[in-house]
Scaffold this motif. Structure first.
Motif, PDB file in Angstrom:
ATOM      1  N   LEU A  11     -52.701 -40.931  -1.956  1.00 28.97           N
ATOM      2  CA  LEU A  11     -53.944 -41.572  -1.532  1.00 28.97           C
ATOM      3  C   LEU A  11     -53.999 -42.988  -2.117  1.00 28.97           C
ATOM      4  O   LEU A  11     -53.775 -43.172  -3.319  1.00 28.97           O
ATOM      5  CB  LEU A  11     -55.141 -40.770  -2.023  1.00 28.97           C
ATOM      6  N   GLY A  40     -49.514 -39.915  12.848  1.00 30.32           N
ATOM      7  CA  GLY A  40     -50.906 -39.955  12.447  1.00 30.32           C
ATOM      8  C   GLY A  40     -51.704 -38.858  13.107  1.00 30.32           C
ATOM      9  O   GLY A  40     -51.224 -38.205  14.051  1.00 30.32           O
ATOM     10  N   HIS A  87     -56.047 -48.540   7.071  1.00 29.81           N
ATOM     11  CA  HIS A  87     -56.473 -47.186   7.457  1.00 29.81           C
ATOM     12  C   HIS A  87     -55.529 -46.603   8.510  1.00 29.81           C
ATOM     13  O   HIS A  87     -55.214 -45.424   8.496  1.00 29.81           O
ATOM     14  CB  HIS A  87     -57.895 -47.221   8.004  1.00 29.81           C
ATOM     15  N   THR A  90     -52.442 -44.340   7.839  1.00 31.46           N
ATOM     16  CA  THR A  90     -52.579 -42.944   7.441  1.00 31.46           C
ATOM     17  C   THR A  90     -51.774 -42.058   8.366  1.00 31.46           C
ATOM     18  O   THR A  90     -51.964 -42.082   9.590  1.00 31.46           O
ATOM     19  CB  THR A  90     -54.060 -42.516   7.470  1.00 31.46           C
ATOM     20  N   GLN A 115     -47.338 -37.045   2.918  1.00 32.94           N
ATOM     21  CA  GLN A 115     -48.609 -37.536   3.435  1.00 32.94           C
ATOM     22  C   GLN A 115     -48.985 -38.861   2.772  1.00 32.94           C
ATOM     23  O   GLN A 115     -48.948 -38.992   1.547  1.00 32.94           O
ATOM     24  CB  GLN A 115     -49.719 -36.519   3.160  1.00 32.94           C
ATOM     25  N   THR A 117     -52.278 -41.348   2.807  1.00 36.20           N
ATOM     26  CA  THR A 117     -53.680 -41.478   3.221  1.00 36.20           C
ATOM     27  C   THR A 117     -54.233 -42.785   2.669  1.00 36.20           C
ATOM     28  O   THR A 117     -54.197 -43.015   1.459  1.00 36.20           O
ATOM     29  CB  THR A 117     -54.532 -40.307   2.720  1.00 36.20           C
ATOM     30  N   SER A 119     -57.546 -44.798   2.288  1.00 36.91           N
ATOM     31  CA  SER A 119     -58.991 -44.586   2.373  1.00 36.91           C
ATOM     32  C   SER A 119     -59.680 -45.192   1.160  1.00 36.91           C
ATOM     33  O   SER A 119     -59.143 -45.181   0.055  1.00 36.91           O
ATOM     34  CB  SER A 119     -59.298 -43.091   2.453  1.00 36.91           C
TER      35      SER A 119
END
Length: 120
Positions: A11, A40, A87, A90, A115, A117, A119
């Motif tokens: 993240l 995505g 964004h 992602t 993954q 991400t 954000s």
């Protein structure tokens, strides 16, 4: 058999950076083209960037100037340096490699995905 293992996802806030790694192990004699793909939410898998055995790189327009692909053949490893993340970046990022094994046969291999991400 050959395994590709990605790492480095996580993240991150918009504008941040991450560095993905992909290590090939097993019966690897040589690695030809390597690439990063991503998928995505609700989207099809797309090519992010690729690098040939001679070091020629290619990247999608959406990541040009922000992402850099590289490889270290001594370590059977490929990297993706991702800067100025947005964004829209992602996705699950997948490693791909065209590998020639010690048996002399070439195959396409995929990692399990990592993954990313973006954000706030």
């Amino acid at each position: 058999q050959v395994q590709l293992v990605e790492s480095g996802g996580g993240l991150v806030q918009p504008g941040g950076s991450l560095r993905l790694s992909c290590v090939a192990s097993g019966s690897v004699y040589s690695i030809n083209t390597m690439a990063w793909y991503r998928q995505g939410p609700g989207k099809e898998r797309e090519l992010v960037a690729s690098i040939t055995a001679s070091g020629t790189t290619n990247s999608s327009d959406s990541v040009k100037g922000r992402f850099t692909i590289s490889r270290d053949d001594a370590k059977n490893t490929m990297y993706l340096q991702m800067n100025s993340l947005e964004h829209e970046d992602t996705a699950v990022y997948y490693c791909y490699a065209d590998v020639t094994t010690w048996g002399g046969r070439g195959h396409d291999y995929w990692g399990q995905g990592t993954q990313v991400t973006v954000s706030s």
